[in-house]
Design a protein around this motif. Structure first.
Motif, short mmCIF file in Angstrom:
data_model
loop_
_atom_site.label_atom_id
_atom_site.label_comp_id
_atom_site.label_asym_id
_atom_site.label_seq_id
_atom_site.Cartn_x
_atom_site.Cartn_y
_atom_site.Cartn_z
N MET A 1 -2.20 0.21 -3.32
CA MET A 1 -2.49 -1.16 -2.99
C MET A 1 -3.73 -1.65 -3.74
O MET A 1 -3.76 -2.79 -4.15
N PHE A 2 -4.74 -0.82 -3.88
CA PHE A 2 -6.00 -1.28 -4.46
C PHE A 2 -6.11 -1.05 -5.95
O PHE A 2 -6.73 -1.83 -6.64
N TYR A 3 -5.53 0.03 -6.46
CA TYR A 3 -5.68 0.36 -7.86
C TYR A 3 -4.86 -0.58 -8.72
O TYR A 3 -3.77 -1.00 -8.35
N LEU A 23 -2.41 -1.95 6.55
CA LEU A 23 -2.71 -0.96 7.58
C LEU A 23 -1.63 -0.92 8.65
O LEU A 23 -1.30 0.16 9.16
N HIS A 24 -1.08 -2.07 8.99
CA HIS A 24 0.04 -2.10 9.94
C HIS A 24 1.23 -1.31 9.39
O HIS A 24 1.81 -0.48 10.07
N TRP A 25 1.57 -1.56 8.13
CA TRP A 25 2.68 -0.83 7.50
C TRP A 25 2.37 0.67 7.46
O TRP A 25 3.22 1.50 7.80
N TYR A 26 1.15 1.02 7.05
CA TYR A 26 0.78 2.43 6.87
C TYR A 26 0.85 3.20 8.18
O TYR A 26 1.32 4.33 8.21
N LEU A 35 6.60 14.43 9.70
CA LEU A 35 6.62 14.01 11.10
C LEU A 35 8.05 13.82 11.60
O LEU A 35 8.29 13.14 12.59
N GLY A 36 8.99 14.43 10.92
CA GLY A 36 10.39 14.32 11.34
C GLY A 36 11.00 12.97 11.02
O GLY A 36 11.83 12.46 11.75
N TYR A 37 10.57 12.37 9.92
CA TYR A 37 11.03 11.06 9.46
C TYR A 37 10.74 9.97 10.49
O TYR A 37 11.53 9.05 10.69
N LEU A 38 9.60 10.09 11.14
CA LEU A 38 9.10 9.07 12.05
C LEU A 38 7.83 8.48 11.46
O LEU A 38 7.16 9.11 10.64
N SER A 39 7.48 7.29 11.92
CA SER A 39 6.18 6.73 11.54
C SER A 39 5.12 7.46 12.36
O SER A 39 5.42 8.06 13.39
N PRO A 40 3.86 7.41 11.92
CA PRO A 40 2.82 8.06 12.71
C PRO A 40 2.75 7.56 14.16
O PRO A 40 2.55 8.35 15.08
#
Length: 51
Positions: A1-3, A23-26, A35-40
């Motif tokens: 995102m920043f580079y 941050l919401h997406w991340y 993580l078992g194909y889950l979001s954090p």
């Protein structure tokens, strides 16, 4: 995102909104294989660590 991004024409409030969306997406949308194909957040909810 920043580079490799030119932020010279972006206001502080716009940058804050862009950062907040990232941050919401991340934390809540992107999936992780480890993580078992889950979001954090989904992973933590499944463990009962958050409501």
């Amino acid at each position: 995102m920043f580079y490799n991004t030119d932020w010279s024409g972006v206001s502080i409030s716009d940058f804050i909104n862009i950062l907040d969306d990232y941050l919401h997406w991340y934390n809540e949308v992107r999936i992780k294989q480890s993580l078992g194909y889950l979001s954090p957040m989904e992973y933590r909810r499944n463990l009962g660590l958050i409501a």
